[in-house]
Scaffold this motif. Structure first.
Motif, mmCIF file in Angstrom:
data_model
loop_
_atom_site.group_PDB
_atom_site.id
_atom_site.type_symbol
_atom_site.label_atom_id
_atom_site.label_comp_id
_atom_site.label_asym_id
_atom_site.label_seq_id
_atom_site.Cartn_x
_atom_site.Cartn_y
_atom_site.Cartn_z
ATOM 1 N N GLU A 1 -5.324 0.041 -8.930
ATOM 2 C CA GLU A 1 -5.052 -1.027 -7.971
ATOM 3 C C GLU A 1 -5.293 -2.373 -8.635
ATOM 4 O O GLU A 1 -6.071 -2.488 -9.588
ATOM 5 N N ASN B 1 0.865 -1.172 0.000
ATOM 6 C CA ASN B 1 0.000 0.000 0.000
ATOM 7 C C ASN B 1 0.904 1.225 0.000
ATOM 8 O O ASN B 1 1.663 1.445 0.950
ATOM 9 N N TYR C 1 -2.680 3.438 -2.427
ATOM 10 C CA TYR C 1 -3.454 2.398 -3.100
ATOM 11 C C TYR C 1 -2.701 1.084 -2.914
ATOM 12 O O TYR C 1 -1.481 1.078 -2.716
ATOM 13 N N THR C 2 -3.430 -0.013 -2.995
ATOM 14 C CA THR C 2 -2.825 -1.323 -2.783
ATOM 15 C C THR C 2 -2.550 -2.011 -4.112
ATOM 16 O O THR C 2 -3.459 -2.214 -4.917
ATOM 17 N N GLY D 1 -1.231 5.491 -6.223
ATOM 18 C CA GLY D 1 -2.108 6.099 -5.237
ATOM 19 C C GLY D 1 -2.399 7.542 -5.587
ATOM 20 O O GLY D 1 -2.379 7.948 -6.757
#
Length: 260
Positions: free
Chosen positions: A203, A121, A175-176, A158
């Motif tokens: 993602e 993340n 963001y993952t 992200g």
């Protein structure tokens, strides 16, 4: 109804004469509605009125406080977020680690399929700056995102604070992103070049740039390192957390699964 009342009264009288151990007709050593002796009616022996056959009401068949055995094989970094400031020196690396035990003495990875995923993340204002690597305990390196040179359109990871040049940076929104052996998407920068965009990398699951072959036969117990190397001036970011996931069949006893 009258017949039922009469039968109940008769049963109570009979019980009194037989010196019943418990006035509730279900005392110690007697069976209840489910044929067990735990005082409930769920056919187990744990006394918690469920049907999980354990003592913690979590349905996993053990007597601890977890909710399932899903955590076995999962490892998550829980330390401080890792800042990736842009320095004056290109090629500067930033690292974060976690140490895993519980695979069994001398355990190695027998098949790439037994490694499920590494997920991060993070946010960064220019993914093309970065080479992201996973180093295993025995030193082999899996390149997750390969630096492809100082060219190409702007692509975020992200939602970064794009205009900050602080050290440490001002955290944005992570963001993952995951890298898995069976991902459908190609490596991240290959994907970005195939799908030109001005914005944030979606993602999801991506292939590792090097593939996961370098991990085959690697030691499993020990220190795992996530490394980001900034190879291009300007832009910065953060890694907020990261995880590893392995096939639980690699772990002889989940009670010994320890992450540090």
């Amino acid at each position: 109804m009258k017949n039922l009342l009469s039968m109940s009264l008769a049963a109570l009288v009979a019980c009194a004469f037989l010196a019943c151990e418990d006035a509730d007709l279900n005392g110690s050593g007697s069976d209840d509605d489910d044929g067990s002796s735990d005082g409930d009616s769920d056919a187990d022996s744990d006394g918690d009125a469920d049907a999980d056959a354990d003592a913690d009401a979590d349905s996993d068949g053990d007597a601890d406080t977890d909710t399932s055995d899903e955590e076995c094989g999962e490892a998550g970094y829980t330390g401080d977020p890792l800042a990736i400031p842009d320095g004056d020196v290109e090629g500067l690396s930033y690292e974060t680690t976690m140490t895993i035990s519980g695979f069994g003495d001398g355990a190695t990875l027998p098949s790439v399929d037994k490694f499920i995923a590494v997920c991060v993340n993070m946010e960064h204002s220019w993914i093309r700056d970065l080479q992201i690597e996973l180093e295993v305990p025995s030193g082999q390196i899996v390149v997750l995102n390969q630096f492809l040179g100082q060219s190409g359109s702007e692509v975020f990871l992200g939602i970064p604070n794009e205009d900050d040049e602080e050290d440490p940076p001002i955290p944005g929104v992570g963001y993952t992103y995951c890298w898995t052996p069976d991902a459908v998407n190609p490596p991240m920068l290959n994907w970005a070049n195939q799908h030109p965009l001005q914005g944030t990398m979606p993602e999801g699951d991506y292939q590792a740039s090097s593939g996961f072959g370098p991990m085959l036969g690697c030691d499993l117990n020990g220190t795992w390192t996530l490394r980001c190397t900034d190879d291009w001036a300007i832009d910065n970011g953060y890694i907020f957390w990261w995880t590893l996931e392995f096939d639980p069949s690699l772990i002889p006893n989940c009670d010994d699964w320890v992450i540090e």
